[in-house]
Scaffold this motif. Structure first.
Motif, mmCIF file in Angstrom:
data_model
loop_
_atom_site.group_PDB
_atom_site.id
_atom_site.type_symbol
_atom_site.label_atom_id
_atom_site.label_comp_id
_atom_site.label_asym_id
_atom_site.label_seq_id
_atom_site.Cartn_x
_atom_site.Cartn_y
_atom_site.Cartn_z
ATOM 1 N N SER A 30 41.191 39.950 44.402
ATOM 2 C CA SER A 30 41.935 39.531 45.588
ATOM 3 C C SER A 30 41.831 40.543 46.733
ATOM 4 C CB SER A 30 43.398 39.276 45.245
ATOM 5 O OG SER A 30 44.024 40.466 44.808
ATOM 6 N N SER A 31 41.516 41.770 46.426
ATOM 7 C CA SER A 31 41.441 42.793 47.468
ATOM 8 C C SER A 31 40.108 42.798 48.199
ATOM 9 C CB SER A 31 41.689 44.180 46.871
ATOM 10 O OG SER A 31 40.630 44.559 46.005
ATOM 11 N N TYR A 32 39.121 42.087 47.689
ATOM 12 C CA TYR A 32 37.796 42.052 48.299
ATOM 13 C C TYR A 32 37.662 40.900 49.282
ATOM 14 C CZ TYR A 32 35.776 45.503 45.128
ATOM 15 O OH TYR A 32 35.479 46.657 44.453
ATOM 16 N N ALA A 33 37.010 41.178 50.390
ATOM 17 C CA ALA A 33 36.528 40.102 51.244
ATOM 18 C C ALA A 33 35.305 39.509 50.575
ATOM 19 C CB ALA A 33 36.170 40.635 52.621
ATOM 20 N N MET A 34 35.201 38.197 50.596
ATOM 21 C CA MET A 34 34.089 37.496 49.967
ATOM 22 C C MET A 34 33.312 36.733 51.031
ATOM 23 S SD MET A 34 34.452 38.370 46.858
ATOM 24 C CE MET A 34 33.210 37.304 46.140
ATOM 25 N N VAL A 51 35.763 35.016 53.738
ATOM 26 C CA VAL A 51 37.220 34.976 53.658
ATOM 27 C C VAL A 51 37.669 36.389 53.327
ATOM 28 C CG1 VAL A 51 37.101 34.150 51.259
ATOM 29 C CG2 VAL A 51 39.232 33.938 52.552
ATOM 30 N N SER A 52 38.602 36.885 54.090
ATOM 31 C CA SER A 52 39.025 38.266 53.904
ATOM 32 C C SER A 52 39.865 38.406 52.637
ATOM 33 C CB SER A 52 39.804 38.750 55.122
ATOM 34 O OG SER A 52 40.966 37.974 55.304
ATOM 35 N N GLY A 53 40.104 39.658 52.254
ATOM 36 C CA GLY A 53 40.914 39.939 51.087
ATOM 37 C C GLY A 53 42.397 39.945 51.411
ATOM 38 N N THR A 101 32.898 42.716 49.538
ATOM 39 C CA THR A 101 33.012 43.946 50.302
ATOM 40 C C THR A 101 34.469 44.283 50.524
ATOM 41 O OG1 THR A 101 32.425 45.022 52.394
ATOM 42 C CG2 THR A 101 32.894 42.674 52.488
ATOM 43 N N LYS A 102 34.737 45.561 50.742
ATOM 44 C CA LYS A 102 36.095 45.991 51.101
ATOM 45 C C LYS A 102 36.294 45.965 52.617
ATOM 46 C CE LYS A 102 38.118 47.250 47.156
ATOM 47 N NZ LYS A 102 39.463 46.793 46.731
#
Length: 124
Positions: A30-34, A51-53, A101-102
């Motif tokens: 959930s903390s990662y942008a995908m 979609v951002s995290g 990515t973070k």
């Protein structure tokens, strides 16, 4: 470490729909942008949607050519990100990759993890 596995590609006629999925390993999904990217033969990998995290409020972003046709979504309980593709056109033909990515970014070089890709072919 995050491992990504795409699925759901295939052959579809122009005007049709397809959904591709990306399953992720790891407990911090959930903390990662995908993001979804695509790469056609002889071309560079290009941004499609992201979609951002959790830190970014799960905001979505799209490249102009797919706005109104594609929808990105994520299911954090299942660690899956989806790309629903409607009104597909031959120019959408490519290998579709998901990345994690973070950062908040549309640049492929700033993604840390990638799946192996799934082929989407749209016939005219």
């Amino acid at each position: 470490q995050v491992q990504l596995v795409e699925s759901g590609g295939g052959l579809v006629q122009a005007g049709g729909s397809l959904i591709v999925s990306c399953a992720a390993s790891g407990r911090t999904f959930s903390s990662y942008a995908m993001g979804w990217f695509r790469q056609a033969p002889g071309k560079e990998r290009e941004f499609v949607a992201s979609v951002s995290g959790s830190g970014g409020g799960y905001r979505t972003y799209y490249t102009n050519s797919v706005k109104g046709r594609f929808t990105i979504s994520r299911d954090n309980a299942k660690n899956i990100v989806y790309l629903q593709m409607n009104s597909l056109q031959p120019e959408d033909t490519a290998v579709y990759y998901c990345g994690a990515t973070k950062r908040s970014t549309v640049f492929a070089g700033q993604y840390d993890y990638w799946g192996q890709g799934t082929q989407v072919t749209v016939s005219s």
